[in-house]
Design a protein around this motif. Structure first.
Motif, PDB file in Angstrom:
ATOM      1  N   VAL A 242       0.872  -1.179   0.000  1.00  0.00           N
ATOM      2  CA  VAL A 242       0.000   0.000   0.000  1.00  0.00           C
ATOM      3  C   VAL A 242       0.907   1.225   0.000  1.00  0.00           C
ATOM      4  O   VAL A 242       1.740   1.369   0.904  1.00  0.00           O
ATOM      5  N   PRO A 243       0.791   2.088  -1.004  1.00  0.00           N
ATOM      6  CA  PRO A 243       1.657   3.277  -1.016  1.00  0.00           C
ATOM      7  C   PRO A 243       1.499   4.077   0.287  1.00  0.00           C
ATOM      8  O   PRO A 243       0.384   4.213   0.798  1.00  0.00           O
ATOM      9  N   LYS A 244       2.625   4.547   0.792  1.00  0.00           N
ATOM     10  CA  LYS A 244       2.592   5.345   2.029  1.00  0.00           C
ATOM     11  C   LYS A 244       1.708   6.579   1.846  1.00  0.00           C
ATOM     12  O   LYS A 244       1.728   7.211   0.795  1.00  0.00           O
ATOM     13  N   ILE A 245       1.000   6.920   2.899  1.00  0.00           N
ATOM     14  CA  ILE A 245       0.052   8.036   2.798  1.00  0.00           C
ATOM     15  C   ILE A 245       0.761   9.318   2.356  1.00  0.00           C
ATOM     16  O   ILE A 245       0.224  10.106   1.572  1.00  0.00           O
ATOM     17  N   ALA A 246       1.992   9.520   2.825  1.00  0.00           N
ATOM     18  CA  ALA A 246       2.742  10.730   2.453  1.00  0.00           C
ATOM     19  C   ALA A 246       2.991  10.795   0.947  1.00  0.00           C
ATOM     20  O   ALA A 246       3.241  11.871   0.400  1.00  0.00           O
ATOM     21  N   GLU A 247       2.873   9.643   0.289  1.00  0.00           N
ATOM     22  CA  GLU A 247       3.143   9.611  -1.156  1.00  0.00           C
ATOM     23  C   GLU A 247       1.880   9.658  -2.011  1.00  0.00           C
ATOM     24  O   GLU A 247       1.954   9.521  -3.230  1.00  0.00           O
ATOM     25  N   TRP A 248       0.725   9.819  -1.369  1.00  0.00           N
ATOM     26  CA  TRP A 248      -0.507   9.956  -2.143  1.00  0.00           C
ATOM     27  C   TRP A 248      -0.554  11.372  -2.735  1.00  0.00           C
ATOM     28  O   TRP A 248      -0.431  12.346  -2.010  1.00  0.00           O
ATOM     29  N   HIS A 249      -0.715  11.460  -4.034  1.00  0.00           N
ATOM     30  CA  HIS A 249      -0.824  12.778  -4.674  1.00  0.00           C
ATOM     31  C   HIS A 249      -2.290  13.066  -4.965  1.00  0.00           C
ATOM     32  O   HIS A 249      -2.800  12.739  -6.040  1.00  0.00           O
ATOM     33  N   LEU A 250      -2.958  13.631  -3.989  1.00  0.00           N
ATOM     34  CA  LEU A 250      -4.383  13.904  -4.166  1.00  0.00           C
ATOM     35  C   LEU A 250      -4.586  15.066  -5.127  1.00  0.00           C
ATOM     36  O   LEU A 250      -3.760  15.968  -5.215  1.00  0.00           O
ATOM     37  N   SER A 251      -5.675  15.035  -5.858  1.00  0.00           N
ATOM     38  CA  SER A 251      -5.976  16.168  -6.733  1.00  0.00           C
ATOM     39  C   SER A 251      -6.586  17.305  -5.904  1.00  0.00           C
ATOM     40  O   SER A 251      -6.809  17.166  -4.701  1.00  0.00           O
ATOM     41  N   ASP A 252      -6.850  18.413  -6.557  1.00  0.00           N
ATOM     42  CA  ASP A 252      -7.237  19.634  -5.843  1.00  0.00           C
ATOM     43  C   ASP A 252      -8.490  19.495  -4.993  1.00  0.00           C
ATOM     44  O   ASP A 252      -8.502  19.835  -3.816  1.00  0.00           O
ATOM     45  N   ASP A 253      -9.536  19.026  -5.616  1.00  0.00           N
ATOM     46  CA  ASP A 253     -10.814  19.000  -4.904  1.00  0.00           C
ATOM     47  C   ASP A 253     -11.578  17.740  -5.304  1.00  0.00           C
ATOM     48  O   ASP A 253     -12.632  17.810  -5.931  1.00  0.00           O
ATOM     49  N   PRO A 254     -11.038  16.583  -4.930  1.00  0.00           N
ATOM     50  CA  PRO A 254     -11.690  15.339  -5.364  1.00  0.00           C
ATOM     51  C   PRO A 254     -13.016  15.136  -4.637  1.00  0.00           C
ATOM     52  O   PRO A 254     -13.169  15.545  -3.481  1.00  0.00           O
ATOM     53  N   ALA A 255     -13.947  14.500  -5.316  1.00  0.00           N
ATOM     54  CA  ALA A 255     -15.232  14.191  -4.686  1.00  0.00           C
ATOM     55  C   ALA A 255     -15.038  13.203  -3.544  1.00  0.00           C
ATOM     56  O   ALA A 255     -15.746  13.241  -2.540  1.00  0.00           O
ATOM     57  N   TYR A 256     -14.060  12.318  -3.728  1.00  0.00           N
ATOM     58  CA  TYR A 256     -13.753  11.332  -2.682  1.00  0.00           C
ATOM     59  C   TYR A 256     -12.436  10.647  -3.030  1.00  0.00           C
ATOM     60  O   TYR A 256     -11.922  10.811  -4.138  1.00  0.00           O
TER      61      TYR A 256
END
Lengths: 348, 348
Positions: free
Chosen positions: A118-132
């Motif tokens: 599972v990729p480390k949370i620090a490495e999640w590249h979330l988008s600007d305003d995702p619905a979820y």
């Protein structure tokens, strides 16, 4: 399925609780089925400690159905949802979401060895305003389970927990939506449990079919269309069985014991191999490979001779896979481990 | 449900056919369940004489689910579908289709007395190039059944046969699509039978969820997602029971006998009233009213005392309703008719 549950279902098949009716014959709006439904809801809420902020819905269509039903219910005015890909199921969910918007892969656990972590949370590249943010908390094919759940602030986290729900306590408050098809730990195929935070019920797209619109289902207490009554009844029997076992902490302890036995056997030998990093290893699905893959058929044939069935890995990854859901007893795992050791010795 | 079917299900609950497994525990791709699935398909094809041009699919979501699933699969590049409204269910189907296009009401059987008839085919005002024509061939709430099926040329006819499928032979070749939720005559709630002409599998909208896309389901022989295995097994037992009874012609004769007994009782008295014209009267659902509606509660109380349950009409129409599906024996109808006569005499 626990044998106790099957025995009770058989005993009650023609006459549920003195009603003179089979559960299959009950009107879903009648007092008898309503009591079965209410008990199932109460016991599931109790087992998973579902907070009052969340509704429990019973739907149809399984996990794969939810791959469309989730974006149809949650995208709202946004176009993007973020996906953490940890295996084949989350990849499939991502693909289906492309029908309804422009989903984004925030992190991908795929390596040249397949899905290994599972990729480390620090490495999640979330988008600007995702619905979820979508996460499959247990990947059956790849044997990857997510144990660390991030706090995403106001972004709802959606978890596909189909294949490990009820195998351990989960902090439901951390999830916007948690869903699971029933056929692994809940009961028989044909009912999907959806646990959804009440404030998220307002985001469905206009094209969402009414029968799968969570708000409509919630407002009608899962009785908007005829629910899969018998599957809910069986789920309810399993919930009662789980409570009798001592609840989810006991199931977790058992799962740890069962899976450790397998992983220890694999790790203590160079004959067997599991490629998933330790902290992401699934307690439900243990895939492993023989170092010498020419021995695969012999391994499976010997296993079958001992009544050890369904050990062949998914065709997309090959190798072996032991699925050790709640209803699988420790004894069965011990038998498998003994066989693995003997097969290794015989192959030396 | 036929008692024989329930007994067999109870007997086989822990061990299907010497497999050592409950049907609930079987992998849907294993040889055991595949054989159950194939037998159910073969027996249903045999019972309904489904021609080779048509596929039989097992889905989830029931009739109400199909209200969205049909337009999602059939609208294609067209925007319009035509609806013949004969009661509450076809009205609901029309409304749901508005989510996906601009459906058109080709004919409406509603009068100031409620839904009383199927509009004559000559009076259907079809639109120019509809994607399909939708018909609910039995309306449970209003007691209206369609017996005359038009030839619409190249326009596919879609029939919601949920509440009377398997009660009589139907000429499947006349239908593009015929579907039914299982909970009336097929078995337990949780599986939907969809019979679809092969050449119509190519028209799904891009937004159709994969788990409900007929083409995907057909290509995967209803195994794209985990099907409702136990519900399919129970349906299969009912199919075998129907064949043992002599098939659908026998069921039709029984339905005619049962429904005639009720309609004759109603028509021969001014105490009871049925408003549906004779040639559109349902053989499955017989709604009736007491001329003196202040006697309704007394009628229901007396019925309950004799074990005659679920006779209250749907809240949207009031009055009474006797549902006499395949599994209801003639004896039960005779008991009801005797009670109706006695209640009338006692009220004189």
């Amino acid at each position: 399925m626990p044998e106790e549950v099957l025995r009770q279902a058989a005993d009650e098949m023609l006459d549920w609780n003195g009603s003179g009716m089979s559960v299959m014959e009950m009107s879903h709006r009648g007092a008898e089925f309503m009591s079965i439904h209410e008990a199932a809801l109460t016991d599931l809420r109790d087992l998973l400690k579902v907070p009052a902020s969340h509704r429990i819905l019973f739907l149809q269509g399984g996990g794969i159905g939810e791959n469309a039903i989730v974006p149809l219910n949650l995208l709202g005015s946004r176009k993007t949802a973020d996906f953490v890909v940890t295996g084949s199921w989350s990849q499939k969910s991502f693909k289906e979401a492309q029908k309804y918007g422009t989903p984004h892969i925030a992190a991908n656990g795929k390596t040249d060895q397949g899905f290994t972590h599972v990729p480390k949370i620090a490495e999640w590249h979330l988008s600007d305003d995702p619905a979820y943010v979508h996460l499959c908390t247990n990947e059956t094919i790849d044997g990857v389970e997510t144990f660390e759940i991030p706090d995403l602030g106001s972004v709802p986290l959606v978890a596909d927990a189909s294949s490990h729900i009820l195998s351990r306590p989960m902090d439901i408050a951390k999830y916007g939506v948690l869903f699971g098809g029933a056929q692994k730990n809940i009961g028989m195929a044909g009912v999907t449990v959806v646990i959804v935070r009440e404030d998220l019920l307002d985001r469905a797209l206009a094209i969402c079919p009414s029968a799968f619109e969570w708000k409509t289902i919630a407002e009608n207490n899962s009785m908007y269309n005829t629910p899969p009554t018998y599957a809910i009844y069986i789920a309810g029997l399993v919930f009662k069985w789980l409570k009798k076992q001592g609840g989810l902490q006991v199931m977790e302890a058992r799962s740890i014991e069962k899976s450790s036995l397998l992983y220890d056997t694999i790790d203590s030998s160079s004959f067997y191999l599991n490629k998933v990093e330790r902290q992401s290893r699934s307690r439900m699905n243990v895939p492993f490979f023989l170092a010498d893959e020419t021995r695969n058929e012999a391994f499976l044939a010997g296993a079958k001779a001992r009544g050890l069935l369904q050990l062949k890995g998914h065709k997309s990854v090959g190798g072996m896979r032991a699925s050790i859901y709640n209803a699988v007893p420790l004894e069965a795992v011990k038998t498998l481990v003994e066989y693995m050791k003997e097969f290794e010795q015989a192959s030396a």
